[in-house]
Design a protein around this motif. Structure first.
Motif, PDB file in Angstrom:
ATOM      1  N   ASN A   1      12.019  97.715  39.281  1.00  0.00           N
ATOM      2  CA  ASN A   1      12.554  96.920  40.625  1.00  0.00           C
ATOM      3  C   ASN A   1      10.990  96.414  41.198  1.00  0.00           C
ATOM      4  OD1 ASN A   1      14.518  99.380  40.160  1.00  0.00           O
ATOM      5  ND2 ASN A   1      15.676  97.374  40.534  1.00  0.00           N
TER       6      ASN A   1
ATOM      7  N   LYS B   1       9.351  83.374  42.748  1.00  0.00           N
ATOM      8  CA  LYS B   1      10.812  83.173  42.634  1.00  0.00           C
ATOM      9  C   LYS B   1      10.882  82.272  41.489  1.00  0.00           C
ATOM     10  CE  LYS B   1      12.412  83.618  47.574  1.00  0.00           C
ATOM     11  NZ  LYS B   1      11.057  84.139  47.997  1.00  0.00           N
TER      12      LYS B   1
ATOM     13  N   LYS C   1      13.715  96.398  49.056  1.00  0.00           N
ATOM     14  CA  LYS C   1      14.912  95.875  49.815  1.00  0.00           C
ATOM     15  C   LYS C   1      16.067  96.408  49.473  1.00  0.00           C
ATOM     16  CE  LYS C   1      13.373  90.799  50.179  1.00  0.00           C
ATOM     17  NZ  LYS C   1      12.926  90.250  48.978  1.00  0.00           N
TER      18      LYS C   1
ATOM     19  N   TYR D   1      19.674  94.981  47.182  1.00  0.00           N
ATOM     20  CA  TYR D   1      20.048  93.858  48.136  1.00  0.00           C
ATOM     21  C   TYR D   1      20.811  92.647  47.697  1.00  0.00           C
ATOM     22  CZ  TYR D   1      16.337  90.792  46.274  1.00  0.00           C
ATOM     23  OH  TYR D   1      15.500  89.845  45.622  1.00  0.00           O
ATOM     24  N   CYS D   2      20.763  92.541  46.178  1.00  0.00           N
ATOM     25  CA  CYS D   2      21.670  91.416  45.834  1.00  0.00           C
ATOM     26  C   CYS D   2      23.018  91.819  45.495  1.00  0.00           C
ATOM     27  CB  CYS D   2      20.942  90.787  44.566  1.00  0.00           C
ATOM     28  SG  CYS D   2      20.427  92.051  43.281  1.00  0.00           S
ATOM     29  N   LYS D   3      23.361  93.043  45.488  1.00  0.00           N
ATOM     30  CA  LYS D   3      24.451  93.385  45.010  1.00  0.00           C
ATOM     31  C   LYS D   3      25.176  94.346  46.489  1.00  0.00           C
ATOM     32  CE  LYS D   3      24.850  93.459  40.410  1.00  0.00           C
ATOM     33  NZ  LYS D   3      25.050  93.810  39.079  1.00  0.00           N
ATOM     34  N   THR D   4      25.557  93.758  47.505  1.00  0.00           N
ATOM     35  CA  THR D   4      25.983  94.849  48.636  1.00  0.00           C
ATOM     36  C   THR D   4      27.310  94.649  49.319  1.00  0.00           C
ATOM     37  OG1 THR D   4      24.954  93.331  50.130  1.00  0.00           O
ATOM     38  CG2 THR D   4      23.403  94.929  49.519  1.00  0.00           C
ATOM     39  N   THR D   5      28.440  93.980  48.569  1.00  0.00           N
ATOM     40  CA  THR D   5      29.598  93.857  48.783  1.00  0.00           C
ATOM     41  C   THR D   5      30.413  95.141  48.876  1.00  0.00           C
ATOM     42  OG1 THR D   5      30.690  93.266  46.660  1.00  0.00           O
ATOM     43  CG2 THR D   5      29.975  91.488  47.737  1.00  0.00           C
TER      44      THR D   5
ATOM     45  N   ASP E   1      30.829  96.019  45.331  1.00  0.00           N
ATOM     46  CA  ASP E   1      29.744  96.955  44.765  1.00  0.00           C
ATOM     47  C   ASP E   1      29.609  98.184  44.837  1.00  0.00           C
ATOM     48  OD1 ASP E   1      28.496  94.333  43.352  1.00  0.00           O
ATOM     49  OD2 ASP E   1      28.049  93.810  45.397  1.00  0.00           O
TER      50      ASP E   1
ATOM     51  N   THR F   1      30.218  91.591  52.918  1.00  0.00           N
ATOM     52  CA  THR F   1      28.657  91.926  52.469  1.00  0.00           C
ATOM     53  C   THR F   1      28.297  92.916  53.611  1.00  0.00           C
ATOM     54  OG1 THR F   1      28.423  89.671  51.605  1.00  0.00           O
ATOM     55  CG2 THR F   1      26.458  91.064  51.907  1.00  0.00           C
TER      56      THR F   1
END
Length: 367
Positions: A143, A175, A290, A313-317, A320, A355
């Motif tokens: 990561n 990015k 993050k 940080y991209c999977k915070t629902t 998840d 989220t």
């Protein structure tokens, strides 16, 4: 010229000799595409037999995040690893004799972070030497990458390591290029540019795609892109990993030099031996990872602040969060009560698509 395959080592020389101007841009793009293809074949060889790229490799992913340490011998990597793990670790050192020693999993702000030494990256791993291929397979799952440099000779080493990682499709602190790319069955190459392009024109794009035997595709350039950007998108196997440059041995330089180093982006000066500036390094690691901490609250009890559930940080629902605990939890899910910065009132009743934000408190209500 006469159809003889060009060895990979010759291509960078050809590229270096080619003058850079509008007329040669197309030729350079072609050489870059050819080099990227050859490198990919080196990393993931075709044909049967043997494990694939890094399959069956013995580094189990533990904890909430994984950090790879890269650096030349004797820059103080081992000292840094063992001192960090010694100060912030609750877990003993694991031995993975095949690849590396993991000096432990450090706990920081409630998250467990695995530290990995990646020794084989520098020693010609890009050319498939030794166990380089497996080491890279592990590096691609990190990561965050820490490049450990000696403060007295940083720049040469920094470039060598960056080139080695770039050659494996690892892009540091960048990015994904803003390029739309979609293959089609017919209709030729359709190129749309939403802003002026300094390097890519229709001819260059066609020649790069022809190298990949792609003759029908829609390409949308949404930013001023380079040939390398287009190749990255077509290859489709690039990983974008944040990176911190750790400049070690600052006990050997003056205060004035230290002030200059502090202005360099993505850099943290430290002394591994004296354990100077570790707090700063850990803060920066935390920023770059993050991670999002979610505290659980059993019904009728106070929240458990000692061991948060840590999500990337991209999977915070909420979904998840449930999957991280156990996949059966989502089957019995009715709704969740959330306290914290992601909701308007405390507590708020939310569904599984809500989220979550860092340090929210959640209570799951089952059917």
């Amino acid at each position: 010229q006469c159809g003889v395959p060009v060895p990979a080592a010759v291509l960078p020389l050809q590229m270096a000799r080619t003058q850079k101007n509008k007329a040669t841009a197309h030729h350079l793009g072609l050489l870059k595409a050819r080099l990227a293809k050859l490198r990919r074949e080196l990393i993931s060889p075709k044909g049967g037999g043997g494990g694939g790229a890094g399959e069956g490799f013995d580094v189990a992913k533990t904890g909430d995040a994984r950090i790879g340490f890269v650096g030349f011998p004797s820059v103080g990597k081992s000292t840094l690893l063992s001192n960090l793990a010694g100060v912030y670790s609750e877990v003993a050192a694991y031995e993975f004799t095949t690849l590396t020693t993991v000096p432990g999993v450090i706990r920081y702000k409630g998250a467990k972070i695995q530290l990995l030494d990646l020794p084989g990256i520098i020693e010609g791993a890009k050319d498939g030497k030794g166990r380089g291929r497996q080491v890279i397979a592990v590096a691609r799952t990190c990561n965050l990458i820490l490049i450990v440099l000696d403060v007295l000779k940083p720049l040469g080493h920094k470039r060598i390591i960056e080139n080695e990682l770039e050659g494996f499709g690892i892009r540091l602190n960048s990015k994904p290029p803003n390029i739309g790319f979609k293959k089609k069955d017919k209709g030729g190459i359709n190129l749309t540019a939403t802003c002026p392009q300094s390097e890519l024109d229709a001819e260059t794009v066609k020649s790069i795609l022809a190298e990949y035997k792609i003759h029908n595709a829609d390409v949308t350039l949404r930013s001023d892109a380079t040939a390398d950007d287009l190749i990255d998108v077509v290859e489709g196997n690039r990983v974008y990993i944040p990176c911190i440059y750790v400049l070690n041995k600052i006990d050997q330089i003056s205060i004035e030099e230290l002030d200059i180093i502090y202005k360099v982006p993505h850099c943290v000066p430290i002394s591994a031996h004296h354990r100077w500036n570790f707090d700063d390094l850990l803060e920066k690691i935390w920023d770059y990872l993050k991670l999002v901490r979610i505290y659980t609250k059993p019904k009728g009890q106070l929240p458990d602040y000692s061991s948060p559930v840590v999500l990337p940080y991209c999977k915070t629902t909420v979904e998840d969060f449930c999957m991280k605990i156990h996949k059966n939890l989502i089957k019995d899910f009715k709704y969740a009560l959330v306290w914290g910065s992601s909701v308007k009132h405390n507590p708020q009743k939310v569904g599984k698509d809500h989220t979550l934000e860092d340090e929210d408190v959640i209570q799951i209500v089952k059917k």
